[in-house]
Enzyme design. Structure first.
Site, PDB file in Angstrom:
ATOM      1  N   LYS A   9      -0.676   9.006  -0.889  1.00  0.00           N
ATOM      2  CA  LYS A   9       0.148   7.849  -1.246  1.00  0.00           C
ATOM      3  C   LYS A   9       0.718   8.048  -2.641  1.00  0.00           C
ATOM      4  O   LYS A   9       0.188   8.810  -3.464  1.00  0.00           O
ATOM      5  CB  LYS A   9      -0.666   6.550  -1.180  1.00  0.00           C
ATOM      6  CG  LYS A   9      -1.808   6.438  -2.202  1.00  0.00           C
ATOM      7  CD  LYS A   9      -1.409   5.943  -3.592  1.00  0.00           C
ATOM      8  CE  LYS A   9      -2.559   6.044  -4.578  1.00  0.00           C
ATOM      9  NZ  LYS A   9      -2.143   5.902  -5.975  1.00  0.00           N
ATOM     10  N   ASP A 135      -8.660   2.165  -3.039  1.00  0.00           N
ATOM     11  CA  ASP A 135      -7.476   2.559  -2.266  1.00  0.00           C
ATOM     12  C   ASP A 135      -7.760   2.757  -0.779  1.00  0.00           C
ATOM     13  O   ASP A 135      -6.833   3.013  -0.005  1.00  0.00           O
ATOM     14  CB  ASP A 135      -6.870   3.860  -2.825  1.00  0.00           C
ATOM     15  CG  ASP A 135      -6.207   3.659  -4.181  1.00  0.00           C
ATOM     16  OD1 ASP A 135      -5.798   2.522  -4.478  1.00  0.00           O
ATOM     17  OD2 ASP A 135      -6.091   4.649  -4.935  1.00  0.00           O
TER      18      ASP A 135
END
Length: 284
Positions: A9, A135
């Site tokens: 990401k 995350d």
């Protein structure tokens, strides 16, 4: 053997709002997945043990590994007798601000949900992921989202305008704790999250590039001038937008044309070993 893709990401925005009573920081950030991924292989074991093997020697093969923690969490929580051998083919740079470890953990949660026939929903897996790391919840879903709280409160949004993404990671390690520790919230330029959401919603590429922002960037740049140097080179070579991802040290550039992408990649290779040209994924 069951294989699960674990994409990296990047942060289009990363804002820190305040320090919480529990010692964590309250964040608001927009994250999106890119087409650079680890490959996580899962194989049932009858002895009940959890084993980790990674193609990268810098990845721990014990309980420090987030994929190990994911397997252990599911095994303990749901009284699973089987074990698992987890192989991680690392393509995402280690300790890079790209959520490689978190994505491996998310892939392990999703794969073991299938392998161990647990029947959990994505929402339930994301909730479990929050116990492993900030995350992991986002990585369970993938796509593009606003993450709040410690990063575990996820609001899905549309995919950003399509773009090339150039990732450049200098050969340094960055301590996330040290970066957050060096952050002075009275003296930062907060990114405009609402404007970024609007840019994505209206598919406005130029507005998206102009709204990139990360409050941690100034701290990391101060600690590691080589990160600043990469940013300047990317801008000089003609990137449309440039930002550090997470707490660093990886810097990414957004570029719309393949020709300019190639030119920037070639220009960076002179002084940065790890350079990747990938696409934004953005969709779940």
């Amino acid at each position: 053997m069951l294989y699960v893709k674990a994409p990296a990401k990047i942060n289009l925005t990363l804002d820190v709002l305040h320090k919480r009573p529990d010692g964590y920081h309250e964040v608001e950030m927009i994250m999106t997945t890119v087409d650079l991924a680890d490959r996580v292989g899962l194989e049932l074991r009858q002895d009940g043990e959890i084993f980790i093997h990674s193609s990268n020697n810098f990845v721990p093969d014990d309980q420090r590994n987030l994929a190990y923690q994911a397997a252990k969490l599911l095994k303990d929580r749901f009284n699973v007798n089987s074990g698992v051998s987890i192989s991680i083919d690392k393509q995402i740079p280690v300790a890079a601000g790209l959520a490689g470890g978190s994505s491996d953990a998310a892939a392990t949660l999703k794969g073991l949900n299938e392998l161990w026939s647990l029947g959990l929903s994505l929402d339930e897996l994301a909730e479990l992921g929050a116990e492993i790391g900030s995350d992991v919840s986002f990585c369970v879903y993938g796509g593009t989202a606003i993450a709040r709280g410690r990063g575990e409160k996820i609001e899905h949004i549309a995919a950003p305008p399509s773009s090339w993404v150039i990732l450049a990671k200098p050969t340094i390690g960055v301590s996330t704790a040290a970066v957050y520790g060096g952050l002075n919230l009275d003296d930062v330029k907060h990114p405009d999250t609402a404007r970024m959401v609007e840019a994505i919603k209206t598919n406005d590429y130029a507005k998206m590039c102009g709204t990139l922002g990360n409050v941690l960037e100034s701290v990391t740049l101060d600690m590691h001038p080589e990160v600043s140097s990469i940013k300047e080179q990317m801008k000089r070579f003609g990137a449309d937008g440039v930002l550090m991802s997470g707490s660093g040290p990886t810097v990414f550039a957004l570029v719309q044309t393949e020709a300019r992408t190639t030119r920037i990649v070639n220009g960076l290779k002179g002084f940065c070993d790890e350079v990747y040209a990938v696409r934004l994924l953005g969709d779940r």
